[in-house]
Design a protein around this motif. Structure first.
Motif, short mmCIF file in Angstrom:
data_model
loop_
_atom_site.label_atom_id
_atom_site.label_comp_id
_atom_site.label_asym_id
_atom_site.label_seq_id
_atom_site.Cartn_x
_atom_site.Cartn_y
_atom_site.Cartn_z
N ASN A 78 30.85 35.45 37.16
CA ASN A 78 29.52 34.63 37.12
C ASN A 78 29.84 33.81 35.71
OD1 ASN A 78 28.77 36.58 34.89
ND2 ASN A 78 27.69 37.81 36.71
N MET A 79 28.75 33.16 35.26
CA MET A 79 28.97 32.43 34.04
C MET A 79 29.08 33.32 32.73
SD MET A 79 26.40 29.11 34.49
CE MET A 79 25.00 30.06 34.44
N GLU A 80 28.84 34.57 32.89
CA GLU A 80 29.09 35.41 31.67
C GLU A 80 30.33 36.06 31.52
OE1 GLU A 80 26.26 35.60 33.75
OE2 GLU A 80 25.07 34.43 32.10
N SER A 81 31.19 35.86 32.57
CA SER A 81 32.51 36.38 32.78
C SER A 81 33.46 35.43 32.20
CB SER A 81 32.89 36.75 34.30
OG SER A 81 32.14 37.62 35.00
N ILE A 82 33.51 35.37 30.87
CA ILE A 82 34.23 34.28 30.20
C ILE A 82 35.62 34.83 30.10
CG2 ILE A 82 32.36 33.26 28.90
CD1 ILE A 82 33.17 35.03 26.52
N ASP A 83 36.13 36.14 30.24
CA ASP A 83 37.42 36.44 30.20
C ASP A 83 38.17 35.93 31.33
OD1 ASP A 83 39.33 38.37 28.46
OD2 ASP A 83 39.67 38.68 30.66
N ARG A 84 37.65 35.54 32.38
CA ARG A 84 38.26 34.93 33.43
C ARG A 84 38.74 33.67 33.11
NH1 ARG A 84 35.57 37.85 37.61
NH2 ARG A 84 35.21 40.01 36.77
N LEU A 85 38.28 33.03 32.20
CA LEU A 85 38.74 31.63 31.79
C LEU A 85 40.07 31.56 31.31
CD1 LEU A 85 35.57 30.24 30.13
CD2 LEU A 85 36.41 29.88 32.45
N HIS A 86 40.65 32.97 31.00
CA HIS A 86 42.03 33.03 30.71
C HIS A 86 43.10 33.13 31.94
CE1 HIS A 86 41.42 33.35 26.27
NE2 HIS A 86 40.42 34.47 26.50
N MET A 87 42.60 33.12 32.95
CA MET A 87 43.29 32.87 34.27
C MET A 87 43.87 31.66 34.41
SD MET A 87 41.81 35.34 37.35
CE MET A 87 40.11 34.19 37.63
N LYS A 88 45.25 31.45 34.55
CA LYS A 88 46.19 30.32 34.83
C LYS A 88 46.61 30.18 36.14
CE LYS A 88 49.89 30.22 32.48
NZ LYS A 88 51.02 29.88 31.50
N HIS A 89 46.35 29.20 36.94
CA HIS A 89 46.68 28.96 38.23
C HIS A 89 47.86 27.91 38.13
CE1 HIS A 89 42.66 30.71 40.05
NE2 HIS A 89 42.40 30.38 38.86
N MET A 90 48.43 27.88 39.18
CA MET A 90 49.49 26.93 39.24
C MET A 90 48.93 25.43 39.11
SD MET A 90 52.62 26.39 41.96
CE MET A 90 53.63 27.65 41.22
N ALA A 91 47.61 25.31 39.47
CA ALA A 91 47.13 23.83 39.62
C ALA A 91 46.18 23.66 38.15
CB ALA A 91 46.28 23.76 40.68
N GLY A 92 46.10 24.74 37.53
CA GLY A 92 45.42 24.45 36.34
C GLY A 92 44.67 25.62 35.51
N MET A 93 44.01 25.31 34.57
CA MET A 93 43.42 26.56 34.19
C MET A 93 41.91 27.12 34.99
SD MET A 93 44.87 28.01 31.82
CE MET A 93 43.70 29.09 31.09
N HIS A 94 41.33 28.31 34.72
CA HIS A 94 40.46 28.55 35.78
C HIS A 94 39.30 27.89 35.36
CE1 HIS A 94 38.78 31.40 38.44
NE2 HIS A 94 37.82 31.80 37.77
N ASP A 95 38.85 27.20 34.24
CA ASP A 95 37.73 26.47 34.13
C ASP A 95 37.82 25.32 35.22
OD1 ASP A 95 39.72 25.07 32.63
OD2 ASP A 95 38.46 24.57 31.14
#
Length: 843
Positions: free
Chosen positions: A429-446
């Motif tokens: 959810n919006m509070e799970s800001i650590d997930r924004l460090h995920m890097k997909h092949m198509a782009g960053m998680h945001d």
């Protein structure tokens, strides 16, 4: 000195100092606003159908006309008009080939005329206004029309005092979004309330009562403010990414939906059995229990087509191998249940647990997991089951075949489809800001977060088609983005009251507008978790009223699934004999109306019109319908008003204009529309009404869809003063032939005339599908006047008492009967398939 003069001087000094203070406070903002005020310095026409406005700030605004009533707007603060990823949702921008526009330049503005619109672009300050051909303002920029700040791009539009907004997909709260603010960020919200936002799906598409729709094609955390912050404007914005949105003129809501469907794709049509009843629960994850439930349904003569297996079926997340301690022989179980008409659907999660050692190492070595941008190693995702896991990167093209081969293992065993769960990805959810460090092949998680579930669903469906050609996929999902309809169906996630299950009435009430809004977001094939997912059921008698009311609403969900968390069983017979009786009656109603429902499903495929639909979709000029959140149209002909309050003994229902038959038409009651009526209700009552002038196709109750291939087809006629008409749709129910004109359309008309009534059944139209078995047509007409004669193709029919054997046996001799107590005329005739059949009923 005169003291009065001294006081006056002090007063002037104070006023002067106060003005200086105000200048220090507001002047920087005014200067900043003036600095940011946009004006058009030039324009150029890059193609026949588009123009680009050059703005003094260095920004650019591109307008591309897809046709005479659909415009793409692209605001780029840097003026480069390029995007990193192509759209995840849009599949075509060619609505009309070789379309071109002419720009007329005036001193202070530009004008563009189409056959439907007049677009006016003011140069300074830059503002775009769109009018219809009658010079009625449809959509206009406020001042400023755009703000380009550190928090992204925001578009500001004029909000009229009588304007209403609908849409944004599966969002909670009332249907009318005016005065509210919403965020697009796929979030797992267990036991959510009627005001929880955001939820699982992000569909940034809405419609206005002024006859237009907007689709903001941006996958970041976008926001929509429909006058909550400022009652004179509505705003939508995105913190990053290409700011692209589409304006779609209707003027009707159905036309807007059709344009959105053209833009993002038609919904796939489910197998016909998908519209039957489905049973599930969180701990329905073993062979013994599955067989027992299947046996009980058949023994108790309650129709059922589908049994789900939740995530515990799998040996390890997500290796698609059956747990040997729970399934003795999965292939034989699937074969046996298929023989009895059951289809088994299993869940899948988008991760590989580290505890599934060999699979995790294999996938990690191939780079199939999302990376952590801080370490460039596979991101270590905490997962509710199986411990930490690798998140599969479905934006990596190499992942598709690997995943497709894995899921095909159980399809080869006999599984019929999947439900893709936890695709937010899980507990995100919006509070799970650590997930924004995920890097997909198509782009960053945001950027990828909101489309993560959609990329997974695309892989699941495309791989299904690759391995199983000409076979329809069954795939139901929780987390998705716009365009999901091309790959999957939807359910509303973890509804219900987790604190006290019997207090879930508000949760049930909230599912009606939620489901209707999902349909407006092009999720026509949808279900709630019938009974509500959340809450421990400790007293089945205390929960029984809420259960049956949830079920009586749930059978009108196109996909009807009973489901609850953990080992809380929600099979109908657990709630007592009376509830079981009412549940059987409701489920039988769904099966009886299957030909009608399936025809409406084809309509959804063709035009994007939902099956469960708000009243305003069919009655847009009736503003009373804008505020109705507790009843809905079910297809073109039915109005359904479920009972969703505890202990309710009467139900108020608003009926739009026209005449309405109470359904089933047992008491002979017809209501005049344009009024709110109040009817008595019991625990077994489902308030339903059918429009006068309707013809409803039906079939006999079956234990599962397709159990009787030569079952008679029933046409129930509710006459009006003008012609009643229905176009029945049929196909084989399982192949992709529906996309290739392999279907049958049969048109039935009933026309009242002076002294007689005429009913015709046309030969098949379009397509080349026909039922493989002979069958009968049964015509049931609600007729106050006893007929004197009945003719079929000019041949007079005999009147006789018709029996059940006449009803079921193909090839029976044509005949009719009239029941003076129920005022019903029944006529039995064979289905001639290619021959026009005409009934004439003399009074």
């Amino acid at each position: 000195m005169n003291p009065y003069k001294k006081w006056s001087l002090q007063n002037h000094i104070q006023k002067f100092l106060f003005i200086i203070l105000l200048m220090f406070i507001f002047l920087p903002k005014a200067v900043h606003a003036q600095k940011q005020a946009m004006k058009v310095v030039d324009y150029h026409q890059d193609a026949p159908d588009e123009i680009t406005l050059e703005i003094n700030t260095g920004a650019a605004l591109n307008l591309t006309f897809l046709d005479d009533q659909t415009i793409r707007f692209w605001m780029d603060p840097k003026g480069v008009l390029t995007r990193k990823n192509s759209s995840f949702a849009v599949i075509t921008e060619t609505f009309q080939l070789d379309y071109q526009v002419n720009v007329i330049e005036h001193t202070s503005q530009y004008e563009i005329f189409t056959s439907a619109l007049r677009v006016v672009i003011e140069k300074q300050p830059m503002q775009v206004q769109i009018f219809d051909k009658y010079q009625r303002l449809l959509l206009g920029d406020a001042f400023p029309g755009y703000t380009l700040e550190a928090d992204g791009v925001h578009s500001h539009k004029v909000l009229r005092s009588d304007e209403h907004f609908f849409g944004l997909g599966e969002k909670s709260g009332s249907l009318d979004r005016r005065g509210k603010r919403f965020t697009m960020w796929n979030s797992d919200q267990p036991c959510y309330s009627g005001s929880t936002d955001p939820l699982y799906k992000s569909i940034p598409f809405f419609m206005s009562s002024y006859g237009y729709g907007i689709f903001l094609d941006n996958t970041y955390k976008t926001t929509f403010d429909f006058g909550k912050t400022d009652s004179n404007r509505f705003t939508f914005g995105a913190p990053d990414g290409s700011f692209v949105y589409y304006f779609m003129y209707g003027p009707t809501y159905k036309n807007i939906l059709f344009s959105y469907t053209r833009l993002t794709g038609k919904p796939i049509l489910p197998p016909n059995w998908a519209f039957g009843w489905a049973q599930s629960r969180g701990m329905l994850t073993n062979e013994t229990l599955t067989r027992k439930i299947a046996e009980e349904y058949r023994k108790r003569k309650i129709p059922c087509d589908i049994i789900y297996q939740d995530i515990g079926w799998v040996d390890g997340l997500q290796n698609f191998e059956w747990r040997k301690d729970r399934y003795q022989n999965a292939r034989k179980m699937l074969s046996d249940l298929r023989e009895d008409g059951y289809k088994i659907i299993v869940s899948q999660d988008p991760v590989v647990s580290k505890a599934t050692i060999s699979q995790w190492k294999h996938a990690d070595s191939l780079g199939y997991f999302v990376k952590d941008d801080r370490t460039d190693a596979s991101y270590n995702m905490p997962w509710p089951w199986g411990g930490n896991a690798g998140v599969v990167d479905f934006t990596n093209p190499k992942v598709a075949d690997w995943w497709g081969d894995l899921q095909q293992q159980v399809l080869d065993d006999g599984v019929q489809g999947f439900w893709t769960d936890m695709g937010e990805p899980a507990w995100s959810n919006m509070e799970s800001i650590d997930r924004l460090h995920m890097k997909h092949m198509a782009g960053m998680h945001d950027e990828i977060h909101n489309v993560y579930g959609a990329t997974w669903d695309r892989v699941v469906t495309e791989q299904f088609k690759k391995h199983n050609p000409n076979r329809r996929v069954f795939q139901m999902t929780r987390a998705a983005y716009a365009g999901l309809q091309r790959y999957t169906f939807g359910w509303s996630g973890d509804s219900g009251n987790g604190s006290e299950v019997t207090d879930g009435w508000r949760n049930l009430q909230g599912q009606i507008p939620l489901g209707l809004s999902a349909g407006l977001g092009l999720i026509p094939f949808w279900t709630t978790d019938i009974s509500g997912y959340c809450g421990e059921i400790t007293d089945y008698e205390a929960f029984s009223e809420l259960y049956i009311r949830w079920l009586q609403f749930g059978i009108f969900n196109p996909l009807s699934r009973a489901h609850h968390e953990g080992d809380n069983a929600v099979e109908p017979w657990l709630f007592g004999d009376k509830v079981e009786q009412f549940a059987r009656k409701a489920i039988e109603l769904k099966y009886t109306l299957h030909p009608y429902l399936y025809t409406m499903a084809r309509q959804s495929y063709d035009f994007g019109v939902p099956i469960m639909r708000p009243l305003f979709l069919d009655y847009p000029s009736d503003e009373t319908t804008y505020t109705i959140n507790d009843s809905f149209m079910w297809g073109d002909n039915f109005l359904v008003a479920p009972v969703v309050k505890e202990g309710q003994q009467t139900r108020q229902v608003y009926l739009p204009k026209g005449r309405w038959y109470e359904y089933p038409f047992s008491e002979g009651i017809i209501y005049k529309g344009g009024q709110t009526i109040e009817i008595p209700v019991t625990l077994g009552t489902i308030p339903m009404f059918v429009k006068a002038g309707s013809i409803i196709p039906k079939m006999p109750v079956m234990p599962y869809i397709g159990a009787e291939p030569n079952a008679p087809l029933i046409f129930e006629v509710f006459p009006d003063t003008k012609e009643a008409r229905f176009e029945l749709y049929e196909d084989d129910g399982v192949s992709l032939g529906y996309q290739k004109e392999q279907y049958r359309r049969t048109t039935v008309r009933c026309t009242p005339k002076e002294g007689f009534m005429e009913l015709t059944i046309s030969p098949e139209e379009l397509g080349n599908y026909r039922p493989s078995e002979p069958r009968n047509y049964w015509i049931r007409i609600h007729l106050d006047t006893k007929p004197s004669k009945v003719y079929l193709n000019d041949q007079r029919l005999s009147r006789k008492k018709l029996t059940v054997s006449d009803f079921e046996k193909p090839g029976a001799k044509s005949a009719y009967t009239y029941d003076k107590d129920t005022h019903e005329l029944w006529v039995c005739i064979p289905d001639q398939q290619h021959t026009l059949q005409q009934l004439k009923i003399d009074y």
